[in-house]
Design an enzyme around this catalytic site. Sequence first.
Site, short mmCIF file in Angstrom:
data_model
loop_
_atom_site.label_atom_id
_atom_site.label_comp_id
_atom_site.label_asym_id
_atom_site.label_seq_id
_atom_site.Cartn_x
_atom_site.Cartn_y
_atom_site.Cartn_z
N ARG A 1 49.28 38.83 35.41
CA ARG A 1 47.84 38.91 35.71
C ARG A 1 47.32 40.17 35.04
O ARG A 1 47.90 41.25 35.16
CB ARG A 1 47.66 39.00 37.23
CG ARG A 1 46.24 39.24 37.70
CD ARG A 1 45.44 37.95 37.61
NE ARG A 1 44.30 37.88 38.48
CZ ARG A 1 43.22 38.62 38.42
NH1 ARG A 1 43.12 39.58 37.52
NH2 ARG A 1 42.22 38.44 39.25
N GLU B 1 37.32 31.12 38.06
CA GLU B 1 38.46 30.25 38.36
C GLU B 1 38.36 28.91 37.65
O GLU B 1 37.29 28.33 37.52
CB GLU B 1 38.56 30.00 39.87
CG GLU B 1 38.83 31.24 40.70
CD GLU B 1 40.17 31.90 40.41
OE1 GLU B 1 41.09 31.23 39.92
OE2 GLU B 1 40.28 33.11 40.67
N ARG C 1 52.68 37.75 40.86
CA ARG C 1 52.42 37.89 39.42
C ARG C 1 52.54 39.36 39.02
O ARG C 1 52.10 40.25 39.77
CB ARG C 1 51.02 37.38 39.07
CG ARG C 1 50.79 35.93 39.42
CD ARG C 1 49.37 35.51 39.17
NE ARG C 1 48.47 36.21 40.08
CZ ARG C 1 47.17 35.92 40.22
NH1 ARG C 1 46.62 34.96 39.50
NH2 ARG C 1 46.43 36.61 41.06
#
Length: 145
Positions: A73, A81, A123
Site C-alpha cells: 500500500r 475505491e 499490506r
Amino acid sequence: MGSLGRKPIAMLFILAIVLLLAACSKSGADGDAFAKEILKQYPALKDHKMTVIEVKRVVDGDTFETKSGEKVRLIGVNTPETVKPNSPVEYYGKEASQFTKSKLTGKTVYLFADAGDKDKYGRLLRYVFIQGEPAMFNETLIREG
C-alpha cells in the site's frame, strides 16, 4: 603431510576469503547507484529498510502485489475505491487504478519502509520508486494520477 591433507586446508582458506569478501561487499543502498540517487533526493529515507522487487499486478490505484505475493500500500495516498467488497466503484477510481497499472505493472521498484511496517490488512506500507525514475511514485500519483 601429503597433497590430500593440504586440499581441505586450502579449501577452508578459500572459503574463508570468499566469506570475508562477501561480508565486506556493499549491499542495499550502499552498493546500488539508483538507490544512492534516491537517497540524494530523499535523505530522510537513508536509514529506512529498502527492498528491490518486481510488481506482479496492481490491485487498485494505491495497492499492488509483488512477484513474491506481498501486497503493498502506497504511503500517503488514498485513491478512490474500485475493488472494496460491498462498495460501489468510486468516482475516478478506475482512472486512478489504470494510471497505477500503466506505471507499475511488471516494473522493478524500490520500496522504502517508514515508521509502520504494515497496515491493519497486512499490506506493506511503502514509499515506492520505479527503477530508473528518481521521483517517488507516491508523489507522481498525487500530481498526475
